[in-house]
Design an enzyme around this catalytic site. Structure first.
Site, PDB file in Angstrom:
ATOM      1  N   GLN A  88       0.165  -9.770  -5.433  1.00 41.22           N
ATOM      2  CA  GLN A  88      -0.365 -11.137  -5.423  1.00 41.22           C
ATOM      3  C   GLN A  88       0.416 -12.081  -6.343  1.00 41.22           C
ATOM      4  O   GLN A  88       0.182 -13.293  -6.328  1.00 41.22           O
ATOM      5  CB  GLN A  88      -1.833 -11.129  -5.858  1.00 41.22           C
ATOM      6  CG  GLN A  88      -2.777 -10.480  -4.873  1.00 41.22           C
ATOM      7  CD  GLN A  88      -3.033 -11.334  -3.637  1.00 41.22           C
ATOM      8  OE1 GLN A  88      -2.716 -12.515  -3.591  1.00 41.22           O
ATOM      9  NE2 GLN A  88      -3.602 -10.721  -2.608  1.00 41.22           N
ATOM     10  N   THR A 110      13.788   5.059   9.629  1.00 42.77           N
ATOM     11  CA  THR A 110      14.731   3.981   9.939  1.00 42.77           C
ATOM     12  C   THR A 110      14.245   2.673   9.323  1.00 42.77           C
ATOM     13  O   THR A 110      13.102   2.276   9.510  1.00 42.77           O
ATOM     14  CB  THR A 110      14.871   3.815  11.464  1.00 42.77           C
ATOM     15  OG1 THR A 110      15.281   5.057  12.025  1.00 42.77           O
ATOM     16  CG2 THR A 110      15.884   2.728  11.796  1.00 42.77           C
ATOM     17  N   ASN A 112      -6.456 -10.073  -7.190  1.00 49.99           N
ATOM     18  CA  ASN A 112      -6.601 -10.684  -5.869  1.00 49.99           C
ATOM     19  C   ASN A 112      -7.970 -11.300  -5.621  1.00 49.99           C
ATOM     20  O   ASN A 112      -8.168 -11.988  -4.621  1.00 49.99           O
ATOM     21  CB  ASN A 112      -6.322  -9.642  -4.775  1.00 49.99           C
ATOM     22  CG  ASN A 112      -7.226  -8.428  -4.890  1.00 49.99           C
ATOM     23  OD1 ASN A 112      -7.362  -7.843  -5.963  1.00 49.99           O
ATOM     24  ND2 ASN A 112      -7.847  -8.040  -3.796  1.00 49.99           N
ATOM     25  N   HIS A 134       4.400 -10.241   3.208  1.00 53.38           N
ATOM     26  CA  HIS A 134       3.472 -11.164   3.868  1.00 53.38           C
ATOM     27  C   HIS A 134       2.585 -11.915   2.886  1.00 53.38           C
ATOM     28  O   HIS A 134       1.875 -12.850   3.259  1.00 53.38           O
ATOM     29  CB  HIS A 134       2.626 -10.432   4.920  1.00 53.38           C
ATOM     30  CG  HIS A 134       1.484  -9.639   4.369  1.00 53.38           C
ATOM     31  ND1 HIS A 134       0.190 -10.096   4.382  1.00 53.38           N
ATOM     32  CD2 HIS A 134       1.441  -8.409   3.802  1.00 53.38           C
ATOM     33  CE1 HIS A 134      -0.607  -9.182   3.855  1.00 53.38           C
ATOM     34  NE2 HIS A 134       0.126  -8.156   3.493  1.00 53.38           N
ATOM     35  N   THR A 173       0.832  -1.200   0.000  1.00 60.82           N
ATOM     36  CA  THR A 173       0.000   0.000   0.000  1.00 60.82           C
ATOM     37  C   THR A 173       0.867   1.249   0.000  1.00 60.82           C
ATOM     38  O   THR A 173       0.629   2.198  -0.759  1.00 60.82           O
ATOM     39  CB  THR A 173      -0.938   0.007   1.222  1.00 60.82           C
ATOM     40  OG1 THR A 173      -1.895  -1.041   1.072  1.00 60.82           O
ATOM     41  CG2 THR A 173      -1.667   1.351   1.360  1.00 60.82           C
ATOM     42  N   SER A 204       4.825  -7.042  -1.439  1.00 64.87           N
ATOM     43  CA  SER A 204       4.638  -7.069   0.012  1.00 64.87           C
ATOM     44  C   SER A 204       5.025  -8.442   0.530  1.00 64.87           C
ATOM     45  O   SER A 204       4.522  -9.461   0.038  1.00 64.87           O
ATOM     46  CB  SER A 204       3.178  -6.764   0.362  1.00 64.87           C
ATOM     47  OG  SER A 204       3.001  -6.720   1.759  1.00 64.87           O
ATOM     48  N   CYS A 242      -8.879  -6.244   2.455  1.00 63.96           N
ATOM     49  CA  CYS A 242      -8.791  -4.794   2.648  1.00 63.96           C
ATOM     50  C   CYS A 242     -10.108  -4.089   2.315  1.00 63.96           C
ATOM     51  O   CYS A 242     -10.230  -2.894   2.513  1.00 63.96           O
ATOM     52  CB  CYS A 242      -7.672  -4.220   1.783  1.00 63.96           C
ATOM     53  SG  CYS A 242      -6.050  -4.877   2.181  1.00 63.96           S
TER      54      CYS A 242
END
Length: 375
Positions: free
Chosen positions: A178, A234, A149, A198, A70, A196, A318
């Site tokens: 995806q 960071t 997705n 995950h 995102t 992403s 989402c």
């Protein structure tokens, strides 16, 4: 609970978790610090970056680490449109995009941009001929997700790249969230690509943005100048190292996993194809099966399966709590009652034949339980 919601998130590899913990303990230093420990952490950061660029076969790109896809999508869209506004104000996108694309584009309309949607074919891919008719001198940005997705359709990224070569001022962005490990796509020539961790068995809270021409990107968040001054803050070194490990493992077993999931996909489809009030969306990526219990609500089916120890979802995690009809299923010309009764079954590397057998049994039980509700 038997897990069939891998399009929402995946269980991290044990090896990725071990990497995360090791780096957290031994390389907790700030990669921007100039002392020796900071330099050691920075070397690990760059090693992970290089490994991911090599694994994705994007050696001529730069990679900016972010907190999520995102965030990557927001950086690509907002950064580039600020730069492109003087050259044109038209954005082209598919009707199949994730909320992290759609909602940003809607917001950019407030800055004077026009958003036009590329038609969708019945197989869930964008209509390239319609794309060609939309391209003109005012178009500055095109964004198309690599793998949908909701139904798993794989977009013709390479073909779009070739078409856009005749429009050099157009920035082409691909949301590949995806697709990693699930579709064999050549991204070379795409300007920016979001991922992403995950979604491919890495840890949450870490994503990336591959960038073909780093000099064109401006920061969206301002701060200490980390990550080439594109994404200050960071860096999450443990998450980055774990993501690199997960990517290597995912790509290493992708062919075998996809072959197995494709067989499971067909078994699930065959088990319900004779049921009068179930509608199946077209088969595409092996790990997603989208079906509708026509006449019921998708949430009812999800809850009924959950009571039987089966975890599936309605649409995107989402957006599943929003009271709107799913854009992807609308684009595929589904009737409202088909969309309302839709569930998404998404498999992963740990899905077994026994899991699929239990899912099929549960689907049949729920179908019988709903009885006269279906129509």
């Amino acid at each position: 609970m038997i897990y069939f919601d891998n399009a929402a998130t995946t269980a991290p590899y044990k090896e990725a978790l071990e990497t995360y913990m090791t780096v957290s303990e031994k390389y907790f230093f700030n990669t921007a610090s100039i002392h020796q420990s900071g330099k050691d952490a920075a070397r690990l950061l760059e090693a992970a970056r290089k490994q991911m660029l090599d694994l994705m076969e994007l050696k001529n790109y730069d990679l900016v680490f972010t907190a999520s896809a995102t965030e990557s999508n927001n950086i690509a869209i907002q950064s580039m449109l600020r730069r492109k506004k003087q050259f044109g104000k038209t954005i082209l996108t598919s009707e199949l995009e994730h909320p992290s694309i759609v909602n940003v584009l809607e917001e950019m309309k407030q800055d004077g941009f026009n958003v036009k949607y590329i038609d969708t074919k019945q197989d869930g891919t964008v209509d390239l001929e319609h794309l060609k008719t939309l391209l003109d001198s005012d178009v500055v940005f095109v964004t198309v997700m690599a793998l949908n997705n909701i139904v798993g359709s794989v977009q013709p990224v390479r073909e779009i790249t070739k078409i856009l070569k005749d429009y050099p001022k157009v920035h082409f962005h691909v949301d590949a969230t995806q697709a990693v490990g699930k579709a064999d796509i050549d991204y070379n020539g795409v300007d920016t690509i979001s991922i992403s961790a995950h979604k491919f068995n890495g840890v949450k809270g870490i994503g990336g943005l591959f960038i073909r021409d780093l000099a064109t990107m401006k920061p969206v968040l301002y701060g200490g100048g980390h990550e080439y001054n594109v994404r200050s803050g960071t860096v999450n070194l443990p998450g980055i190292a774990a993501m690199a490990k997960a990517l290597r493992l995912t790509l290493g077993e992708a062919r075998e996993v996809n072959k197995r999931l494709s067989q499971f996909n067909m078994k699930i489809r065959e088990s319900v194809e004779e049921m009068e009030f179930i509608r199946l969306q077209p088969k595409a990526a092996p790990y997603i099966v989208n079906m509708s219990f026509v006449g019921a609500k998708g949430e009812v089916v999800v809850n009924a399966l959950s009571k039987r120890g089966i975890a599936v979802s309605t649409t995107s995690a989402c957006a599943s709590k929003l009271a709107t009809l799913n854009e992807t299923l609308l684009a595929l010309d589904n009737e409202d009652n088909v969309i309302e009764g839709s569930i998404r079954i998404s498999m992963g590397r740990s899905t077994t034949a026994d899991d699929v057998k239990q899912l099929i049994t549960a689907l049949k039980e729920v179908y019988e339980e709903l009885g006269d509700v279906l129509k």
